[in-house]
Design a protein around this motif. Structure first.
Motif, PDB file in Angstrom:
ATOM      1  N   PHE A 163       0.759  -1.429   0.016  1.00  0.00           N
ATOM      2  CA  PHE A 163       0.053  -0.189   0.106  1.00  0.00           C
ATOM      3  C   PHE A 163       0.977   1.418  -0.455  1.00  0.00           C
ATOM      4  CE2 PHE A 163      -3.569  -2.882   1.182  1.00  0.00           C
ATOM      5  CZ  PHE A 163      -4.596  -2.136   1.059  1.00  0.00           C
ATOM      6  N   ILE A 164       1.851   1.651   0.811  1.00  0.00           N
ATOM      7  CA  ILE A 164       2.889   2.299   1.185  1.00  0.00           C
ATOM      8  C   ILE A 164       3.664   2.899  -0.949  1.00  0.00           C
ATOM      9  CG2 ILE A 164       4.944   3.237   2.033  1.00  0.00           C
ATOM     10  CD1 ILE A 164       3.787   2.386   4.523  1.00  0.00           C
ATOM     11  N   MET A 165       4.027   1.944  -0.803  1.00  0.00           N
ATOM     12  CA  MET A 165       4.656   1.977  -1.729  1.00  0.00           C
ATOM     13  C   MET A 165       3.468   2.620  -3.639  1.00  0.00           C
ATOM     14  SD  MET A 165       7.696   0.867  -3.342  1.00  0.00           S
ATOM     15  CE  MET A 165       7.577   0.090  -4.895  1.00  0.00           C
ATOM     16  N   VAL A 166       2.181   2.216  -3.405  1.00  0.00           N
ATOM     17  CA  VAL A 166       1.673   3.272  -4.317  1.00  0.00           C
ATOM     18  C   VAL A 166       1.339   3.998  -4.208  1.00  0.00           C
ATOM     19  CG1 VAL A 166      -0.842   2.566  -5.157  1.00  0.00           C
ATOM     20  CG2 VAL A 166       0.304   0.462  -5.114  1.00  0.00           C
ATOM     21  N   PHE A 167       1.308   4.563  -2.551  1.00  0.00           N
ATOM     22  CA  PHE A 167       0.510   5.579  -1.674  1.00  0.00           C
ATOM     23  C   PHE A 167       1.528   6.544  -2.212  1.00  0.00           C
ATOM     24  CE2 PHE A 167      -2.503   4.512   1.493  1.00  0.00           C
ATOM     25  CZ  PHE A 167      -3.511   3.907   0.638  1.00  0.00           C
ATOM     26  N   GLN A 168       3.285   6.425  -2.171  1.00  0.00           N
ATOM     27  CA  GLN A 168       4.293   6.990  -2.261  1.00  0.00           C
ATOM     28  C   GLN A 168       4.228   7.691  -3.981  1.00  0.00           C
ATOM     29  OE1 GLN A 168       7.009   7.307  -0.584  1.00  0.00           O
ATOM     30  NE2 GLN A 168       5.966   6.672   1.902  1.00  0.00           N
ATOM     31  N   LEU A 169       4.091   6.214  -4.651  1.00  0.00           N
ATOM     32  CA  LEU A 169       4.235   6.909  -6.166  1.00  0.00           C
ATOM     33  C   LEU A 169       3.208   7.389  -6.800  1.00  0.00           C
ATOM     34  CD1 LEU A 169       6.357   3.490  -7.125  1.00  0.00           C
ATOM     35  CD2 LEU A 169       7.050   6.059  -7.058  1.00  0.00           C
ATOM     36  N   MET A 170       1.946   7.234  -6.434  1.00  0.00           N
ATOM     37  CA  MET A 170       0.188   7.521  -6.916  1.00  0.00           C
ATOM     38  C   MET A 170       0.140   9.272  -6.200  1.00  0.00           C
ATOM     39  SD  MET A 170      -0.727   4.437  -9.117  1.00  0.00           S
ATOM     40  CE  MET A 170      -1.807   5.727 -10.037  1.00  0.00           C
ATOM     41  N   GLY A 171       0.606   9.108  -4.781  1.00  0.00           N
ATOM     42  CA  GLY A 171      -0.080  10.516  -4.355  1.00  0.00           C
ATOM     43  C   GLY A 171       0.460  11.807  -4.718  1.00  0.00           C
ATOM     44  N   GLY A 172       1.365  11.273  -5.415  1.00  0.00           N
ATOM     45  CA  GLY A 172       1.316  13.627  -6.457  1.00  0.00           C
ATOM     46  C   GLY A 172       2.702  13.991  -5.230  1.00  0.00           C
ATOM     47  N   LEU A 173       3.478  12.482  -5.353  1.00  0.00           N
ATOM     48  CA  LEU A 173       4.548  13.557  -4.011  1.00  0.00           C
ATOM     49  C   LEU A 173       6.082  13.473  -4.447  1.00  0.00           C
ATOM     50  CD1 LEU A 173       5.044  13.575  -0.626  1.00  0.00           C
ATOM     51  CD2 LEU A 173       5.596  10.905  -1.462  1.00  0.00           C
ATOM     52  N   PHE A 174       6.403  12.702  -5.493  1.00  0.00           N
ATOM     53  CA  PHE A 174       7.136  12.968  -6.357  1.00  0.00           C
ATOM     54  C   PHE A 174       7.055  13.107  -7.664  1.00  0.00           C
ATOM     55  CE2 PHE A 174       8.855   9.683  -3.268  1.00  0.00           C
ATOM     56  CZ  PHE A 174       9.625  10.290  -2.258  1.00  0.00           C
ATOM     57  N   THR A 175       5.943  12.340  -8.340  1.00  0.00           N
ATOM     58  CA  THR A 175       5.132  13.299 -10.195  1.00  0.00           C
ATOM     59  C   THR A 175       3.878  14.101  -9.698  1.00  0.00           C
ATOM     60  OG1 THR A 175       6.253  10.331 -10.589  1.00  0.00           O
ATOM     61  CG2 THR A 175       5.250  12.332 -11.459  1.00  0.00           C
ATOM     62  N   PRO A 176       3.916  14.660 -10.367  1.00  0.00           N
ATOM     63  CA  PRO A 176       2.513  15.514  -9.939  1.00  0.00           C
ATOM     64  C   PRO A 176       1.303  14.750 -10.569  1.00  0.00           C
ATOM     65  CG  PRO A 176       4.516  16.859 -10.605  1.00  0.00           C
ATOM     66  CD  PRO A 176       4.607  15.855 -10.516  1.00  0.00           C
ATOM     67  N   VAL A 177       0.287  15.178  -9.982  1.00  0.00           N
ATOM     68  CA  VAL A 177      -0.528  14.009 -10.258  1.00  0.00           C
ATOM     69  C   VAL A 177      -0.650  14.533 -11.663  1.00  0.00           C
ATOM     70  CG1 VAL A 177      -3.134  13.956  -9.991  1.00  0.00           C
ATOM     71  CG2 VAL A 177      -1.960  13.664  -7.905  1.00  0.00           C
ATOM     72  N   SER A 178      -0.573  15.693 -11.955  1.00  0.00           N
ATOM     73  CA  SER A 178      -1.336  15.851 -13.150  1.00  0.00           C
ATOM     74  C   SER A 178      -0.186  15.610 -14.560  1.00  0.00           C
ATOM     75  CB  SER A 178      -1.365  17.792 -13.638  1.00  0.00           C
ATOM     76  OG  SER A 178      -0.566  18.397 -12.815  1.00  0.00           O
ATOM     77  N   SER A 179       1.041  15.708 -13.942  1.00  0.00           N
ATOM     78  CA  SER A 179       1.508  14.478 -15.328  1.00  0.00           C
ATOM     79  C   SER A 179       1.729  13.324 -15.586  1.00  0.00           C
ATOM     80  CB  SER A 179       2.875  15.340 -14.986  1.00  0.00           C
ATOM     81  OG  SER A 179       3.447  15.304 -13.553  1.00  0.00           O
ATOM     82  N   MET A 180       1.093  12.784 -15.146  1.00  0.00           N
ATOM     83  CA  MET A 180      -0.156  10.850 -15.197  1.00  0.00           C
ATOM     84  C   MET A 180      -0.583  11.546 -16.258  1.00  0.00           C
ATOM     85  SD  MET A 180      -0.627  10.171 -11.229  1.00  0.00           S
ATOM     86  CE  MET A 180       0.376  10.646  -9.869  1.00  0.00           C
ATOM     87  N   PRO A 181      -0.582   9.969 -16.860  1.00  0.00           N
ATOM     88  CA  PRO A 181      -1.281   9.638 -17.670  1.00  0.00           C
ATOM     89  C   PRO A 181      -3.503   9.010 -17.166  1.00  0.00           C
ATOM     90  CG  PRO A 181      -0.416   7.614 -17.058  1.00  0.00           C
ATOM     91  CD  PRO A 181       0.045   8.533 -16.556  1.00  0.00           C
TER      92      PRO A 181
END
Lengths: 372, 247
Positions: free
Chosen positions: A296-314
């Motif tokens: 869960f924490i992996m997904v939370f950190q990678l997809m929560g917009g922490l390192f990669t802005p949500v707006s630049s995700m597909p």
């Protein structure tokens, strides 16, 4: 079902056990210190020290100026100036340079003749894509600036080196840390308030004390609450330590109200501890619960917009992030910290966090079994 | 005679997949009795006890404990019993006093009653000087006495003891049984599992479980008489001769 006196004594027990645990009080203080002091220095997405290998086939005053301006640039560091593309390429292959700048022969001559503008070539190493691309961009900008200045001098007039200007709102210096520090506090709560309750409950299973609780008349709702409430306090402690470091070390003070940060922190602590207890309910060993929590924490950190802005995700990934609770907490933290947003401005995010908190705590209470 | 029965079980069965841990057992325990539940490791004693305490759902069969149905009224049963598990189940980091207060509060005792009762326990056990020590620091024999006290503070109708004397020396075991007798004389029904056969002699009646079934049930004297032997040890060997499970 609910008994206040029982809840009271259970909470007392949880807090005594937490205080007497040899490692929990330390982790609550040490982890924010470590994460907040070290990570902003290390995890830095600003690209600096881009290694440049220059292939100078022109060998004129202009080409030497392009090279010296590049080595004067803060972001670039010229590793070698040579005459062979192969030599430059081998530097890139050895990892000593990130990009190659090729100044073609007779570049300066063709430029002064006019007509077709000769081409300067910049090749970037795509293995470290971010550094290569941004580095190549910096190198090109540096060369353009040199050219404009040089042409100005030749024509006898000053030409503005930059065609336009950019002003950054909210984070005027574009300091990556201002963006990162509020998000790091989110990471802290994810880890501390997610892992601790899961470990706590599973260790009760492992030592067998949970049996004594299950065979007693304690309502399961009361029992689960006694496992969740202490992590409000932990969440508040962690966020306080985080804000203090942000202020004392980085001079970063929230532009908005601290109360709105605490409110979000409490809600998010509940989300994480609810998840932790729910995971613990279905794990019979500490190892099991740690593995599931990690997923869960992996997904939370990678997809929560922490390192990669949500707006630049597909697009599809952006849809997924709506189901990821830290996304809302990160948005709240950044907006309150940098823009001074209020609870009213962010009511959607607060509502989403509350919904997640209620849902996950509900799941935690529902999946807790006094009988097997 | 009917309301003299505290535990009554009919056809109780627990299956885990293909494995039948407890196979169709029936018995009754009278009020105030010390009822021994004997069997080798893996015979199904603990599983049977867990169903009676509301920790485990029966696969089939029915029963009542302290007048409540074991399938439907498990939470009611929990108010009227005390349970001491095979594994030590007090909180090691809490002090002796904190543990007793925790458990008696959970069972709904008033603060005054808790105070009087804990003082009493400390006096009887001679633990006054240990009451503020963390439980992890006291010797194992004391821990078991303490666990027993925690399970009986609220004067339950039935006390379930799951191998309460595992891993302690004979003298401490003897003392532990004195506590059991005292609780019994106060009117509590004692349901105790054990694999120490000398302890079987202390019980009013015993049942011997073999491979999930009850193979013998009577007073120790009558069992010895029935098999024509002098000790429970010999009686047990005869009853458990055909056991397939266990170590």
């Amino acid at each position: 079902m609910m008994n206040i006196r029982t809840l009271g004594i259970l909470l007392r027990k949880e807090i005594l056990l937490m205080k007497r645990n040899p490692f929990i009080p330390r982790i609550i203080i040490a982890m924010p210190l470590l994460v907040m002091l070290v990570l902003p220095l290390v995890v830095n997405l600003d690209v600096k020290n881009v290694g440049i290998a220059i292939v100078d086939n022109d060998r004129t005053e202009l080409s030497r100026r392009i090279a010296s301006d590049m080595s004067a640039s803060e972001a670039l560091s010229v590793k070698a100036i040579g005459f062979s593309y192969e030599d430059a390429l081998s530097l890139v292959e050895n990892g000593k340079a990130d990009a190659i700048v090729v100044i073609p022969a007779d570049y300066s001559k063709k430029l002064s003749i006019g007509g077709e503008v000769p081409r300067l070539e910049v090749d970037a190493n795509g293995v470290n894509a971010t550094k290569g691309m941004i580095g190549a961009n910096y190198a090109a900008q540096s060369a353009i600036a040199t050219l404009k200045k040089w042409m100005g001098e030749q024509a006898g007039v000053e030409i503005d080196a930059y065609g336009g200007s950019v002003v950054n709102l909210f984070n005027p210096t574009l300091d990556f840390r201002n963006y990162m520090i509020p998000a790091l506090m989110v990471v802290l709560i994810i880890i501390i308030c997610g892992f601790l309750p899961a470990l706590n409950l599973v260790s009760e299973k492992e030592t067998g004390t949970i049996e004594a609780m299950n065979v007693s008349p304690v309502g399961k709702f009361t029992f689960v609450l006694s496992k969740l409430i202490p992590y409000w306090i932990v969440g508040i402690l962690v966020i306080t330590v985080g804000m203090l470091i942000g202020w004392l070390v980085y001079g970063l003070v929230p532009a908005g109200n601290i109360v709105s940060i605490y409110l979000a922190a409490i809600l998010f602590s509940l989300v994480m501890s609810g998840l932790g207890v729910a995971i613990a309910n279905s794990s019979s060993t500490i190892l099991q619960s740690i593995f599931v929590m990690f997923a869960f924490i992996m997904v939370f950190q990678l997809m929560g917009g922490l390192f990669t802005p949500v707006s630049s995700m597909p697009e599809w990934a952006q849809m997924v992030t709506y189901a990821i609770p830290p996304r809302y907490f990160i948005e709240i933290m950044r907006s309150v910290y940098l823009k001074g947003a209020t609870v009213q401005d962010l009511w959607v995010q607060y509502l989403a966090l509350s919904a997640f908190a209620i849902f996950l705590c509900g799941v935690a209470a529902k999946t807790y079994r006094k009988r097997s | 005679m009917e309301n003299d029965i505290t535990i009554s079980v009919k056809g109780l069965t627990k299956r885990f997949g293909n494995f039948t841990a407890v196979d169709n057992i029936s018995f009754e325990v009278r009020k105030g009795e010390i009822f021994g539940f004997l069997g080798a490791n893996g015979a199904g004693k603990t599983t049977a006890m867990r169903m009676l305490c509301g920790l485990s759902y029966p696969t089939s069969g029915s029963g009542t404990v302290a007048g409540y149905d074991i399938t439907r009224q498990a939470e009611e049963i929990k108010r009227h019993i005390g349970y001491m598990s095979q594994r030590f189940s007090l909180y090691e980091e809490l002090t002796v006093k904190e543990n007793l207060t925790l458990f008696s509060t959970i069972y709904g005792m008033t603060s005054n009653a808790i105070k009087a009762k804990t003082e009493n326990v400390f006096r009887i056990l001679g633990m006054e000087n240990m009451k503020d020590a963390p439980v992890k620091d006291i010797p194992v024999g004391w821990k078991q006495k303490l666990a027993f006290s925690a399970a009986t503070m609220h004067n339950p109708e039935v006390v379930f003891l799951d191998e309460p004397t595992g891993g302690v020396d004979p003298v401490t075991r003897r003392k532990f049984w004195e506590m059991i007798y005292r609780a019994s004389s106060e009117g509590m029904t004692i349901f105790v599992t054990t694999h120490y056969l000398d302890e079987a002699e202390y019980c009013n009646r015993i049942s011997i479980m073999v491979d999930g079934r009850i193979k013998a049930l009577d007073s120790p004297e009558r069992l010895k008489e029935k098999y024509g032997v002098k000790t429970m040890d010999e009686a047990f060997r005869i009853v458990a001769r055909d056991a397939r499970r266990g170590e």
